[in-house]
Design an enzyme around this catalytic site. Sequence first.
Site, PDB file in Angstrom:
ATOM      1  N   HIS A 191       0.675  -1.349  -0.154  1.00  0.00           N
ATOM      2  CA  HIS A 191       0.439   0.313  -0.101  1.00  0.00           C
ATOM      3  C   HIS A 191       0.878   1.349   0.060  1.00  0.00           C
ATOM      4  CE1 HIS A 191      -4.239   2.599   0.288  1.00  0.00           C
ATOM      5  NE2 HIS A 191      -2.507   2.868   1.440  1.00  0.00           N
ATOM      6  N   CYS A 491       4.558  -4.803 -19.049  1.00  0.00           N
ATOM      7  CA  CYS A 491       2.785  -3.384 -18.033  1.00  0.00           C
ATOM      8  C   CYS A 491       2.977  -3.827 -16.605  1.00  0.00           C
ATOM      9  CB  CYS A 491       2.016  -3.969 -18.985  1.00  0.00           C
ATOM     10  SG  CYS A 491       1.132  -5.876 -18.293  1.00  0.00           S
TER      11      CYS A 491
HETATM   12  C1  PEP Z   1       2.363  -8.128 -13.799  1.00  0.00           C
HETATM   13  O1  PEP Z   1       2.517  -9.321 -13.451  1.00  0.00           O
HETATM   14  O2  PEP Z   1       3.771  -7.693 -14.532  1.00  0.00           O
HETATM   15  C2  PEP Z   1       1.219  -7.863 -14.412  1.00  0.00           C
HETATM   16  C3  PEP Z   1       0.540  -6.722 -15.091  1.00  0.00           C
HETATM   17  O3  PEP Z   1      -0.328  -8.505 -14.027  1.00  0.00           O
HETATM   18  P1  PEP Z   1      -0.669  -8.620 -12.151  1.00  0.00           P
HETATM   19  O4  PEP Z   1       0.161  -6.442 -12.099  1.00  0.00           O
HETATM   20  O5  PEP Z   1      -2.018  -7.963 -12.626  1.00  0.00           O
HETATM   21  O6  PEP Z   1      -0.381  -9.653 -12.026  1.00  0.00           O
END
Ligand code: PEP
Length: 562
Positions: A191, A491
């Site tokens: 957080h 991402c």
């Molecule tokens: C990741 O794993 O980097 C991702 C973008 O998906 P999440 O954080 O939702 O698992």
Amino acid sequence: MENASESTIKGTGVVAGVAYAEAVWVRPRPALPTEGSIDPEQASDSEYDRFLAAVDTVAGRLEQRAAAAEGQAAEVLTATAGMVKDRGWHKAVRKNIRTGRNAEFATVGATDKFVTMFEAAGGVMAERTTDLKDVRDRVIAELRGEDEPGLPLVDGEAVLFADDLAPADTATLDTKHIKALVTELGGPTSHTAIIARQLDIPCIVAVGAALSDIESGTLVFVDGAVGAVTLGADEEASTKAVAEYRERAARVAQWRGPAETKDGHRVQLLANVADGNAARIASDSQAEGIGLYRTELSFLSASEEPSVDEQAKIYGKVFKAFPESKVVVRTLDAGSDKPISYATLSSEENPALGVRGLRIARDNEALLTRQLDAIAQAAEARDDKASTWVMAPMVATSTEAQWFAGLCRERGLTAGAMIEVPAAALMADKIMPHLDFVSIGTNDLTQYTMAADRLSPQLAYLTDPWQPAVLRLIQHTCIVGQANNVAVGVCGEAAADPMLACVLTGLGVNSLSAASTAVAGVGAQLAEVTLEQCQQLSEVALDAESPDAARTAVVERMESFA
Ligand code: PEP
Ligand code: MG
């Protein structure tokens, strides 16, 4: 900036930037008394007076802070002061004191009574119980002569130190005074890290027990890019570094997309969103579109699967925020830390390694095809210029990629996969020919590469996206992407770090998707380097022995460009 009396402790830097100010500790909540008595015949009036004196002091402090604050923060502080002065609560405390409880224990009992009442009323009232408990804790600490728990009063500038921060601690955090956050616990996705990214202030987490040796009032230099807290830092050099950082922050605020490097190499900057609301906020940022729409986050509390029409409406709200742009929708990444009652298995020994993401659809293909139908239905209503891309989470094999792509194409959707399982990166040459694009999820790719739970504060030193092992998998994916003419994006949280964004660009990543608040910082940083310099940065990062060494080497190489 070496200095004889200088000493440094290290944690995990999660938001870059520097600060030079006194440390102030967020005091922990007091342990609540479970007993405490007085002789009611002798002392009940004086005990109640003691309570009222504590109330006056606490309310006075909150009002003083409210007067110094502005906007929502001032409102929150005034409302909290009002709760401290609530006569109904005082009356309940008085009643308890008359039965022979001391002021501390009487305060606990009276608060419990109101908490039960508020919880029974539900809704907005129930949400106020956290504030009520906060007020109780402040008064109890005052009665005991202890430091006030929660955020301390800060007049000038300060670096906030805490074990970890709770949402309530950060509601009134004022960046005019608080210039950085440093916590003993937490991790890159905790957080504290999320709040720091939203506020865009330098932040270091997981420093460990050494942090508690630094007392409030100690002058510290904090460098969020390398995760270092320095004591006894040279004043002139520190002040200069802060001035340069602020100048840069001002440049970031001025930055306008679309993003490109100094020599004109385009990098698409996109936003990560959870719903229509976040997408609307992102549309006010410099993001060109959405690079990760985490659909599962809309269904965490749903007990039944929403119908295709209902789902299409939900997805349509996100599309509406970017009517003519690229939106990458990720199909349900349910399971592990995101259980969804209608989709996931109820008990698994190791849910992070279990039936999560695309794996759920192996035994329940209709769940996936209904979601794809809903995405296709919502996409149908979009502008002709808009592109709707769909990707699957947790793809591990080419068979999965081929199967998923087939289902997407039957519905006219552009098909992709997340690369977040090391096997998918290593087998990219077999997986990519089936796909239109891939997007690297560095959060899970790091978790699975390092075999370290991304939620564990003890393992934050491993779950660091600067891990050279992770960068090597990204490099391999980019090389295969170029050979197959498949776009490679990132991402995960790595894309939010401006320095790492340059490294990723040097590795050959075409698009970066991050929290919309991070987009301008990344764009402004990319504008200061050429593609060839990004390639140099990626070389030094790949060659480093550890994440810290990679970060430091990249910062040093970057400085040499100036
Ligand atoms: C990741 O794993 O980097 C991702 C973008 O998906 P999440 O954080 O939702 O698992
Ligand atoms: Mg993931």
